[in-house]
Design a protein around this motif. Structure first.
Motif, mmCIF file in Angstrom:
data_model
loop_
_atom_site.group_PDB
_atom_site.id
_atom_site.type_symbol
_atom_site.label_atom_id
_atom_site.label_comp_id
_atom_site.label_asym_id
_atom_site.label_seq_id
_atom_site.Cartn_x
_atom_site.Cartn_y
_atom_site.Cartn_z
ATOM 1 N N GLU A 9 -95.352 -38.298 -77.331
ATOM 2 C CA GLU A 9 -95.509 -38.128 -75.887
ATOM 3 C C GLU A 9 -96.947 -37.689 -75.632
ATOM 4 O OE1 GLU A 9 -93.337 -38.989 -73.630
ATOM 5 O OE2 GLU A 9 -91.834 -39.505 -75.158
ATOM 6 N N THR A 10 -97.574 -38.256 -74.604
ATOM 7 C CA THR A 10 -98.995 -38.024 -74.361
ATOM 8 C C THR A 10 -99.263 -37.718 -72.889
ATOM 9 O OG1 THR A 10 -99.564 -40.324 -73.803
ATOM 10 C CG2 THR A 10 -99.464 -39.746 -76.155
ATOM 11 N N TYR A 19 -104.265 -36.524 -74.498
ATOM 12 C CA TYR A 19 -103.764 -35.617 -75.525
ATOM 13 C C TYR A 19 -102.352 -35.994 -75.954
ATOM 14 C CZ TYR A 19 -107.665 -32.626 -74.136
ATOM 15 O OH TYR A 19 -108.921 -32.140 -73.870
ATOM 16 N N ILE A 20 -102.071 -35.755 -77.243
ATOM 17 C CA ILE A 20 -100.706 -35.879 -77.749
ATOM 18 C C ILE A 20 -99.998 -34.552 -77.514
ATOM 19 C CG2 ILE A 20 -99.265 -36.221 -79.786
ATOM 20 C CD1 ILE A 20 -101.468 -37.977 -80.941
ATOM 21 N N LEU A 21 -98.825 -34.622 -76.904
ATOM 22 C CA LEU A 21 -98.062 -33.423 -76.563
ATOM 23 C C LEU A 21 -96.921 -33.144 -77.540
ATOM 24 C CD1 LEU A 21 -97.742 -34.173 -72.742
ATOM 25 C CD2 LEU A 21 -99.438 -32.687 -73.846
ATOM 26 N N GLU A 22 -96.336 -34.212 -78.076
ATOM 27 C CA GLU A 22 -95.131 -34.062 -78.894
ATOM 28 C C GLU A 22 -95.046 -35.224 -79.870
ATOM 29 O OE1 GLU A 22 -90.638 -32.630 -77.846
ATOM 30 O OE2 GLU A 22 -91.341 -34.391 -76.758
ATOM 31 N N VAL A 23 -94.562 -34.945 -81.069
ATOM 32 C CA VAL A 23 -94.383 -35.973 -82.099
ATOM 33 C C VAL A 23 -93.017 -35.762 -82.751
ATOM 34 C CG1 VAL A 23 -95.315 -37.056 -84.184
ATOM 35 C CG2 VAL A 23 -96.874 -35.901 -82.586
ATOM 36 N N ALA A 24 -92.299 -36.867 -82.983
ATOM 37 C CA ALA A 24 -90.998 -36.765 -83.665
ATOM 38 C C ALA A 24 -90.773 -38.010 -84.507
ATOM 39 C CB ALA A 24 -89.870 -36.599 -82.660
ATOM 40 N N TRP A 25 -89.916 -37.880 -85.524
ATOM 41 C CA TRP A 25 -89.596 -39.035 -86.364
ATOM 42 C C TRP A 25 -88.273 -38.825 -87.075
ATOM 43 C CZ3 TRP A 25 -93.734 -35.741 -87.634
ATOM 44 C CH2 TRP A 25 -93.528 -34.933 -88.755
ATOM 45 N N PHE A 41 -91.897 -31.904 -83.133
ATOM 46 C CA PHE A 41 -92.864 -30.826 -82.987
ATOM 47 C C PHE A 41 -93.623 -30.952 -81.670
ATOM 48 C CE2 PHE A 41 -92.450 -31.775 -87.493
ATOM 49 C CZ PHE A 41 -92.205 -30.528 -88.040
ATOM 50 N N LEU A 42 -93.820 -29.813 -81.009
ATOM 51 C CA LEU A 42 -94.757 -29.743 -79.896
ATOM 52 C C LEU A 42 -96.134 -29.464 -80.474
ATOM 53 C CD1 LEU A 42 -92.796 -27.605 -77.274
ATOM 54 C CD2 LEU A 42 -93.186 -30.078 -77.247
ATOM 55 N N ASN A 168 -81.977 -38.218 -72.971
ATOM 56 C CA ASN A 168 -83.150 -37.527 -72.432
ATOM 57 C C ASN A 168 -84.413 -38.316 -72.772
ATOM 58 O OD1 ASN A 168 -84.610 -35.596 -71.076
ATOM 59 N ND2 ASN A 168 -84.687 -34.168 -72.787
ATOM 60 N N ALA A 169 -84.628 -39.407 -72.031
ATOM 61 C CA ALA A 169 -85.779 -40.272 -72.276
ATOM 62 C C ALA A 169 -87.081 -39.505 -72.076
ATOM 63 C CB ALA A 169 -85.732 -41.475 -71.343
ATOM 64 N N HIS A 170 -88.098 -39.965 -72.771
ATOM 65 C CA HIS A 170 -89.449 -39.388 -72.693
ATOM 66 C C HIS A 170 -89.557 -38.026 -73.367
ATOM 67 C CE1 HIS A 170 -90.379 -42.799 -70.246
ATOM 68 N NE2 HIS A 170 -89.546 -42.424 -69.306
ATOM 69 N N ARG A 171 -88.632 -37.761 -74.292
ATOM 70 C CA ARG A 171 -88.840 -36.712 -75.287
ATOM 71 C C ARG A 171 -88.930 -37.431 -76.624
ATOM 72 N NH1 ARG A 171 -88.494 -31.185 -73.824
ATOM 73 N NH2 ARG A 171 -89.415 -30.933 -75.918
ATOM 74 N N ALA A 172 -89.881 -37.032 -77.441
ATOM 75 C CA ALA A 172 -90.175 -37.781 -78.660
ATOM 76 C C ALA A 172 -88.959 -37.936 -79.565
ATOM 77 C CB ALA A 172 -91.325 -37.118 -79.412
ATOM 78 N N LEU A 173 -88.192 -36.858 -79.735
ATOM 79 C CA LEU A 173 -87.042 -36.926 -80.630
ATOM 80 C C LEU A 173 -85.975 -37.869 -80.088
ATOM 81 C CD1 LEU A 173 -85.548 -36.038 -83.142
ATOM 82 C CD2 LEU A 173 -84.731 -34.036 -81.887
ATOM 83 N N ASP A 174 -85.653 -37.738 -78.805
ATOM 84 C CA ASP A 174 -84.635 -38.601 -78.200
ATOM 85 C C ASP A 174 -85.043 -40.066 -78.268
ATOM 86 O OD1 ASP A 174 -82.531 -36.707 -76.703
ATOM 87 O OD2 ASP A 174 -84.519 -35.828 -76.522
ATOM 88 N N ASP A 175 -86.321 -40.341 -78.017
ATOM 89 C CA ASP A 175 -86.783 -41.730 -78.037
ATOM 90 C C ASP A 175 -86.781 -42.306 -79.448
ATOM 91 O OD1 ASP A 175 -87.072 -41.578 -75.322
ATOM 92 O OD2 ASP A 175 -89.267 -41.538 -75.320
ATOM 93 N N SER A 176 -87.118 -41.483 -80.452
ATOM 94 C CA SER A 176 -87.076 -41.953 -81.840
ATOM 95 C C SER A 176 -85.651 -42.309 -82.254
ATOM 96 C CB SER A 176 -87.624 -40.875 -82.787
ATOM 97 O OG SER A 176 -88.971 -40.604 -82.525
#
Length: 201
Positions: A9-10, A19-25, A41-42, A168-176
């Motif tokens: 999320e950026t 900026y990158i705000l959040e990363v998930a995988w 992670f935030l 919960n779209a547009h959260r990195a974990l949910d989207d992954s």
């Protein structure tokens, strides 16, 4: 082969100025079966000025403000009690996970919605060596699996894209996780399961 279903999320579309705000995988095997616990992670901005500027960039866009507020990301970023970690920590954690999944012997490919966008953002923000060199003991595979392109292919071929609810779209974990579940459903739709080895079912 392993797929790393990843999302970021950026604060915008420019990998240099935003900026990158959040990363998930989450990792899957070659048949899209989940093989790791998801991680999210935030991102802690490196300087106080960067933190202020990242909030300014969100506030400057009504679209971003609405999206990140609806998802709860904006509130989490502004809450001191919610942990944020440096990008270097996130990168190193991903590298360790990839090695646990068999890298370098096992090719690791990025997968996700418009994942080339995510990869280029990461490449410009501390992940260059991981993506372009073998500094971490392996190099990410140059090929990716873009779920957005797969969906366009399904639409063009007249094949129904299975609908998977994203809570919960547009959260990195949910989207992954949503990307992973969508590919699993698409694979079943085209009979992929019939080609899978028995121990992968």
């Amino acid at each position: 082969m392993r797929f790393a279903f990843l999302d970021v999320e950026t604060t915008g579309l420019d990998r240099v100025s935003n900026y990158i705000l959040e990363v998930a995988w989450v990792f899957t095997d070659a048949y899209f079966q989940q093989v790791s616990e998801p991680k999210s992670f935030l991102v802690k901005q490196e300087l106080d000025g960067d933190t202020a500027r990242s909030f300014e960039q969100i506030d400057e866009s009504e679209f971003l403000t609405d999206m990140h507020t609806t998802s709860g990301l904006y509130q989490d970023l502004k809450t001191p009690e919610v942990e944020k970690v440096p990008m270097s920590f996130i990168r190193d954690t991903f590298a360790r996970d990839a090695i646990e999944q068999g890298a370098p012997a096992t090719p690791i490919r990025f997968a996700g919605y418009s994942v080339s966008f995510d990869r280029e953002f990461l490449r410009a923000n501390g992940w260059y060596e991981l993506i372009e060199t073998k500094s971490f003991g392996f190099q990410m595979h140059h090929r990716i699996l873009d779920i957005s392109s797969l969906i366009q292919f399904f639409d063009g071929a007249g094949i129904d894209v299975p609908y998977i609810v994203n809570e919960n779209a547009h959260r990195a974990l949910d989207d992954s996780l949503h990307a992973m579940k969508t590919v699993q459903a698409m694979a079943k739709e085209v009979g992929w399961a019939s080609h899978m080895p028995e121990d992968a079912l």
